[in-house]
Each structure stands twice: as C-alpha cells, then as structure tokens.
Write an enzyme that holds these catalytic residues in place. Sequence first.
Site, PDB file in Angstrom:
ATOM      1  N   LYS A 290       0.836  -1.211   0.000  1.00 53.28           N
ATOM      2  CA  LYS A 290       0.000   0.000   0.000  1.00 53.28           C
ATOM      3  C   LYS A 290       0.864   1.251   0.000  1.00 53.28           C
ATOM      4  CE  LYS A 290      -3.726   2.396   2.411  1.00 53.28           C
ATOM      5  NZ  LYS A 290      -4.845   2.284   3.373  1.00 53.28           N
TER       6      LYS A 290
ATOM      7  N   HIS B 134      -8.540 -28.980 -36.614  1.00 56.59           N
ATOM      8  CA  HIS B 134      -9.487 -27.907 -36.323  1.00 56.59           C
ATOM      9  C   HIS B 134     -10.611 -28.377 -35.399  1.00 56.59           C
ATOM     10  CE1 HIS B 134      -7.253 -25.449 -38.950  1.00 56.59           C
ATOM     11  NE2 HIS B 134      -7.734 -25.919 -40.085  1.00 56.59           N
TER      12      HIS B 134
END
Length: 308
Positions: free
Chosen positions: A135, A271
């Site tokens: 922080k 595919h």
Amino acid sequence: MKRALFSVSDKTGVAEFARALKDRGWEVIATGGTQQLLERKGIATTGISEVTGFPEICDGRVKTLHPAVHGALLARRDDKEHMGTLCGLGILPIDLVCVNLYPFRQTVAREGVTLAEATEQIDIGGPSMLRSAAKNNVSVTVVCDPADYAEVLEEIAREGDTTPELRLRLAARAYTHTAEYDMAIAAYMRREAGLSEKLFLSFERTQELRYGENPHQRAAFYREADEVPYSLASARQLHGKELSYNNIQDANAALELLREFDDPCCVAVKHMNPCGTALGADAADAWRRAYEADPVSIFGGIVALNRP
C-alpha cells in the site's frame, strides 16, 4: 540508516540478499526461523521483539502484528503528521519488507493432511506485512519472490534505492501473492465445510502464443498452479517451433478423446474435429487405421497415441 524486515518461509537466496543489504549499511530485522538462519550465516540481525518491545507469543502466531511494524510501513514519508507521530512514539520507518507466506498449498496437497495441520499453515502476519508495504509502495519496497532479489539489489546498487516503477511492480506482485494465497485457503476451507456455491480459479501464464485463433488476434497459454495429471498444460515439448493456439486446442481435444480408450489407440484431430480415431493391435496398427480413415484431412493435424 535504511531498515529491512525479513520473515520468509521460502529461504532460497535470503541469506545472500540480506548480506548484500547489510554490506550497504542497512539494518536487517528478522523474525523467528529467518533470524536463526541469518545469524547462523554470520549476518547480524535485530530481532522483531527488539522492534516491538513485545515477545513473540502463541507459538509464533503473534509476532509482527504491532504498530511498531505496521506504523513503520504505512506512515507516509511526505506527511509531516505521519512522521511526527512515528517520531513521538519512537518508531523508525521500515524501508523494505522481504516476506513470503507459509506453504499452505503444498501442505494441503499432501495425502492425509488434517484440517488442524492445514490451519497451522494459514499465515496472518505475513499477508498483513505484504499488504501494508505494498500500500505504501511510494516509499516502501516489498519483495515476496526470491526471483526478484537480484533486480532489487541491482537497482539499489545503481540508484541508491529502488525506483518508483519497480516498487509499483513489486507491490502488484505482492497483492497477487496474497490474493492467490487467500484463494487457496478459501477453496480448501469451503471444501472442508461442504460449501460449493463459489468457484475460485488461479492460472499462471506459461507462454505467449504467436497469435490466437486467427492471425490478427493475440493469445497466451495459462495453466492452473496445481499440476493436473495427464494434462497438456504440464506436457514437455521435445522439439519444433512453439505451439500455436490452434495446435494447443487440437492437441487437447485429441488428448481428451484418447482418455476414453484403454486399448492401443490413435486419434487424429484437425481444427477441433477428429478425422480419424482407431484401435489396433499396437500403436503402429492403430496409427495406420486412423490415417486410412481420412488421409486428406489428417494433413497438418494433431496425432495422439496412448502407447509409446
């Protein structure tokens, strides 16, 4: 004098990191087992109890949850009131935190681990220090991964301190570290409690792909942090160029279909569609049969077998 606080479970490279800071005039503060390791390596340290004026209690469950630690991390250096408060209380700022957390995920991965054993690996002070330091990354460097030690030392050697850009990146990594840690704990505790209405997912990027499903799209390959048996994500590539998005999709489809069979089997996928799946007397026989199913579509496709 700058001050660094060390409290690590993964002690890889920590002695070398601490020694390098010590050689540059930093004060090294350490907790419990980390202090014992550093002292054995000949690195003089300040114990955390000397900083807090309070002993570690409850078998080490409480040792860093103290204003002398979190005030030293969270106070804004550019705020006169903050710094005046520290001065009035005799608290010195802490400029770097080197913390990584108890091995919770590794513990619960062990067969037969009990809830009590898992609970003892829930870190409280570590995440709190990481979050406090992160922080205040404008002023404080937070390091939770031994892989970052070298870069931190290089910047300190070159610049006299870490740069704001590096501190921000390290803060982001620290928040990721605590988020993944909390996610692992939540997932485990929810399983133990029989709760199922939430699902937590955590994936790590393994590689950037050349492109996505189509050449103009970007893509990357991610895998779960915990290894899954017989998964393409943990497979080892033996040779050839990096796999593409379509390669990975097809290979995964082939692997999933292959799982359905115990006899020697060959699966050919192009595919996302199987153009040949066959059982045979052995792998070679299965391959011949799969190829003969569609010798045209198999060109450029993925072939998977369940035998060497």
